[in-house]
Design a protein around this motif. Structure first.
Motif, PDB file in Angstrom:
ATOM      1  N   ASP A  61      44.430  97.980  23.594  1.00 56.46           N
ATOM      2  CA  ASP A  61      45.136  96.802  24.081  1.00 56.46           C
ATOM      3  C   ASP A  61      44.217  95.766  24.705  1.00 56.46           C
ATOM      4  O   ASP A  61      44.682  94.805  25.307  1.00 56.46           O
ATOM      5  CB  ASP A  61      46.228  97.197  25.082  1.00 56.46           C
ATOM      6  N   ASN A  62      42.893  95.949  24.574  1.00 53.14           N
ATOM      7  CA  ASN A  62      41.985  94.927  25.071  1.00 53.14           C
ATOM      8  C   ASN A  62      40.743  94.862  24.187  1.00 53.14           C
ATOM      9  O   ASN A  62      40.365  95.840  23.533  1.00 53.14           O
ATOM     10  CB  ASN A  62      41.614  95.159  26.540  1.00 53.14           C
ATOM     11  N   ARG A  63      40.118  93.709  24.194  1.00 48.87           N
ATOM     12  CA  ARG A  63      39.010  93.471  23.264  1.00 48.87           C
ATOM     13  C   ARG A  63      37.768  94.281  23.611  1.00 48.87           C
ATOM     14  O   ARG A  63      36.931  94.544  22.745  1.00 48.87           O
ATOM     15  CB  ARG A  63      38.666  91.984  23.246  1.00 48.87           C
ATOM     16  N   ALA A  64      37.620  94.688  24.862  1.00 48.51           N
ATOM     17  CA  ALA A  64      36.449  95.470  25.251  1.00 48.51           C
ATOM     18  C   ALA A  64      36.423  96.825  24.571  1.00 48.51           C
ATOM     19  O   ALA A  64      35.361  97.465  24.501  1.00 48.51           O
ATOM     20  CB  ALA A  64      36.415  95.645  26.774  1.00 48.51           C
ATOM     21  N   GLU A  65      37.568  97.293  24.071  1.00 43.44           N
ATOM     22  CA  GLU A  65      37.633  98.605  23.437  1.00 43.44           C
ATOM     23  C   GLU A  65      37.592  98.533  21.915  1.00 43.44           C
ATOM     24  O   GLU A  65      37.799  99.549  21.244  1.00 43.44           O
ATOM     25  CB  GLU A  65      38.888  99.339  23.910  1.00 43.44           C
ATOM     26  N   THR A  66      37.331  97.355  21.360  1.00 44.92           N
ATOM     27  CA  THR A  66      37.031  97.291  19.941  1.00 44.92           C
ATOM     28  C   THR A  66      35.646  97.907  19.722  1.00 44.92           C
ATOM     29  O   THR A  66      34.817  97.962  20.635  1.00 44.92           O
ATOM     30  CB  THR A  66      37.038  95.841  19.425  1.00 44.92           C
ATOM     31  N   LEU A  67      35.401  98.369  18.500  1.00 48.76           N
ATOM     32  CA  LEU A  67      34.107  98.999  18.214  1.00 48.76           C
ATOM     33  C   LEU A  67      32.987  97.978  18.095  1.00 48.76           C
ATOM     34  O   LEU A  67      31.838  98.246  18.451  1.00 48.76           O
ATOM     35  CB  LEU A  67      34.192  99.795  16.909  1.00 48.76           C
ATOM     36  N   TYR A  68      33.319  96.819  17.566  1.00 51.71           N
ATOM     37  CA  TYR A  68      32.277  95.846  17.235  1.00 51.71           C
ATOM     38  C   TYR A  68      32.919  94.474  17.170  1.00 51.71           C
ATOM     39  O   TYR A  68      34.036  94.326  16.644  1.00 51.71           O
ATOM     40  CB  TYR A  68      31.653  96.197  15.886  1.00 51.71           C
ATOM     41  N   LEU A  69      32.219  93.469  17.688  1.00 49.75           N
ATOM     42  CA  LEU A  69      32.793  92.133  17.721  1.00 49.75           C
ATOM     43  C   LEU A  69      31.683  91.091  17.597  1.00 49.75           C
ATOM     44  O   LEU A  69      30.834  90.967  18.478  1.00 49.75           O
ATOM     45  CB  LEU A  69      33.556  91.919  19.034  1.00 49.75           C
ATOM     46  N   ASP A  70      31.698  90.370  16.499  1.00 45.56           N
ATOM     47  CA  ASP A  70      30.764  89.269  16.276  1.00 45.56           C
ATOM     48  C   ASP A  70      31.600  88.026  15.973  1.00 45.56           C
ATOM     49  O   ASP A  70      31.952  87.764  14.832  1.00 45.56           O
ATOM     50  CB  ASP A  70      29.812  89.591  15.128  1.00 45.56           C
ATOM     51  N   THR A  71      31.953  87.295  17.025  1.00 43.85           N
ATOM     52  CA  THR A  71      32.753  86.086  16.893  1.00 43.85           C
ATOM     53  C   THR A  71      31.916  84.897  17.311  1.00 43.85           C
ATOM     54  O   THR A  71      31.491  84.814  18.456  1.00 43.85           O
ATOM     55  CB  THR A  71      34.017  86.163  17.766  1.00 43.85           C
ATOM     56  N   GLN A  72      31.671  83.973  16.387  1.00 46.22           N
ATOM     57  CA  GLN A  72      30.882  82.786  16.679  1.00 46.22           C
ATOM     58  C   GLN A  72      31.657  81.572  16.188  1.00 46.22           C
ATOM     59  O   GLN A  72      32.101  81.516  15.038  1.00 46.22           O
ATOM     60  CB  GLN A  72      29.507  82.891  16.046  1.00 46.22           C
ATOM     61  N   MET A  73      31.827  80.579  17.084  1.00 49.86           N
ATOM     62  CA  MET A  73      32.829  79.546  16.880  1.00 49.86           C
ATOM     63  C   MET A  73      32.301  78.220  16.357  1.00 49.86           C
ATOM     64  O   MET A  73      33.080  77.389  15.913  1.00 49.86           O
ATOM     65  CB  MET A  73      33.574  79.282  18.204  1.00 49.86           C
ATOM     66  N   ALA A  74      31.015  77.965  16.413  1.00 53.60           N
ATOM     67  CA  ALA A  74      30.513  76.641  16.035  1.00 53.60           C
ATOM     68  C   ALA A  74      29.259  76.761  15.178  1.00 53.60           C
ATOM     69  O   ALA A  74      28.185  76.252  15.516  1.00 53.60           O
ATOM     70  CB  ALA A  74      30.238  75.795  17.277  1.00 53.60           C
ATOM     71  N   LEU A  75      29.402  77.436  14.050  1.00 47.03           N
ATOM     72  CA  LEU A  75      28.314  77.561  13.092  1.00 47.03           C
ATOM     73  C   LEU A  75      28.335  76.362  12.144  1.00 47.03           C
ATOM     74  O   LEU A  75      29.360  75.694  11.991  1.00 47.03           O
ATOM     75  CB  LEU A  75      28.477  78.859  12.300  1.00 47.03           C
ATOM     76  N   PRO A  76      27.221  76.079  11.462  1.00 47.26           N
ATOM     77  CA  PRO A  76      27.219  74.968  10.507  1.00 47.26           C
ATOM     78  C   PRO A  76      28.187  75.222   9.351  1.00 47.26           C
ATOM     79  O   PRO A  76      28.291  76.333   8.842  1.00 47.26           O
ATOM     80  CB  PRO A  76      25.770  74.935  10.009  1.00 47.26           C
ATOM     81  N   CYS A  77      28.900  74.177   8.954  1.00 45.70           N
ATOM     82  CA  CYS A  77      29.843  74.289   7.844  1.00 45.70           C
ATOM     83  C   CYS A  77      29.080  74.338   6.512  1.00 45.70           C
ATOM     84  O   CYS A  77      28.154  73.543   6.307  1.00 45.70           O
ATOM     85  CB  CYS A  77      30.790  73.095   7.855  1.00 45.70           C
ATOM     86  N   PRO A  78      29.445  75.254   5.611  1.00 46.43           N
ATOM     87  CA  PRO A  78      28.734  75.325   4.329  1.00 46.43           C
ATOM     88  C   PRO A  78      29.094  74.163   3.410  1.00 46.43           C
ATOM     89  O   PRO A  78      30.110  73.481   3.606  1.00 46.43           O
ATOM     90  CB  PRO A  78      29.210  76.657   3.741  1.00 46.43           C
ATOM     91  N   ALA A  79      28.285  73.973   2.390  1.00 38.07           N
ATOM     92  CA  ALA A  79      28.520  72.891   1.431  1.00 38.07           C
ATOM     93  C   ALA A  79      29.661  73.225   0.480  1.00 38.07           C
ATOM     94  O   ALA A  79      30.350  72.334  -0.023  1.00 38.07           O
ATOM     95  CB  ALA A  79      27.247  72.603   0.641  1.00 38.07           C
TER      96      ALA A  79
END
Length: 335
Positions: A61-79
């Motif tokens: 019931d909380n994100r700290a107990e997920t196994l793995y989390l790679d969330t990045q919000m402002a990466l370059p947009c692809p072509a």
């Protein structure tokens, strides 16, 4: 109808920060109770893309107990979307577009994901009346009936077979499952995301039931949800849904069991019960709350399958209902 060109961008000339184009992939390893989610949101109007790679190994019931989390919000947009690589190590390539894909990811702590996705059907266009009996004619009606509003200005669902490998914790796990991916485009602001559900049950390469549903959490459980769009895929043929009865039981926001009765345009009915085996909160947008759970589904005839049950609502709607304020601060107790 969805064609090969629909794996590319659909960016209008006046696109701003609201216009979004999404790709979703989800896989499950039932014997190991492992679920993976891969999700990208490109906002070409402002030149950014977010990428989320998450792994779940329990019902939490909380994100700290997920196994793995790679969330990045402002990466370059692809072509382009038919073949792109994100700055955090995800590569997606459309093969035999729009049905097949190759996905590769190398992240931190030695985590890697590699799979081929092969579509088992023609992509299901929710706005094509030949596909969905619930399709509407006008743009306003389409948005009202889509589930995600204008965020589903264009949208297809596609059930397919995942085959590949997950590397986690120094071990390699085989990915071999039937699941559903999707692709959406349209205006999708990051606040006040519509409240909805997006779920499916797979019983092998020959049978799957997929639905998008409206959701009103203020109503009793047996009145909360109604059909937006959906289908039955049977032996490679797709039959749009005409009716859906759906009961979801939760503890807080945690989905723990689901029951559905789906009716397709042939008049055939499919009744199943689902028990959540693994899942957790998933924050695809900072202003939203999603719970995603992989369920073990059992049809009335005893056939067992697996598939995702997920629900999304906006945190703005929740804070309007549940926001708390203490009107007394510390230091006011007197003897």
């Amino acid at each position: 109808m969805i064609t090969a060109k629909d794996v590319e961008f659909h960016t209008p000339g006046d696109a701003d920060h609201r216009h979004a184009e999404t790709n979703w992939f989800c896989f499950y390893v039932p014997a190991e109770k492992l679920m993976g989610i891969i999700y990208t949101v490109a906002r070409r109007g402002v030149g950014v893309q977010s990428c989320d790679v998450s792994l779940y190994g329990a019902l939490v019931d909380n994100r700290a107990e997920t196994l793995y989390l790679d969330t990045q919000m402002a990466l370059p947009c692809p072509a382009k979307l038919s073949d792109y690589t994100t700055a955090n190590g995800l590569s997606v390539k459309a093969l035999n577009a729009p049905r097949d894909y190759r996905v590769d990811y190398k992240g931190y702590d030695g985590v890697e994901i590699h799979f081929d996705f092969k579509g088992l059907m023609e992509p299901f266009d929710i706005h094509d009346p030949k596909h969905s009996p619930m399709a509407k004619s006008s743009t306003e009606e389409q948005h009202a009936g889509a589930g995600m509003g204008s965020g589903y200005g264009g949208h297809f669902d596609l059930t397919g077979h995942f085959s590949g490998q997950l590397i986690y914790g120094g071990r390699e796990y085989e990915i071999d499952c039937v699941e559903t991916m999707d692709h959406s485009w349209g205006n999708r602001a990051e606040i006040f995301v519509p409240t909805m559900g997006w779920s499916h049950a797979h019983f092998g390469k020959d049978l799957a039931i997929k639905w998008i549903n409206h959701w009103d959490p203020s109503k009793p459980v047996d009145q909360q949800q109604s059909l937006a769009h959906g289908y039955v895929m049977e032996d490679g043929q797709v039959y749009g849904l005409t009716d859906l009865k759906l009961y979801t039981h939760r503890i807080g926001s945690v989905i723990h069991s689901v029951e559905f009765l789906a009716t397709d345009k042939r008049g055939r009915k499919f009744h199943a019960y689902g028990m959540a085996e693994v899942g957790g909160p998933w924050i695809c947008y900072a202003g939203s709350l999603v719970y995603a759970a992989q369920c073990r589904w059992t049809l009335d005839n005893g056939r067992v399958g697996y598939g995702l049950a997920s629900e999304i609502t906006s945190l703005q709607a929740l804070t309007r209902q549940h926001g708390r304020r203490w009107t007394q601060s510390s230091g006011h107790i007197t003897s």
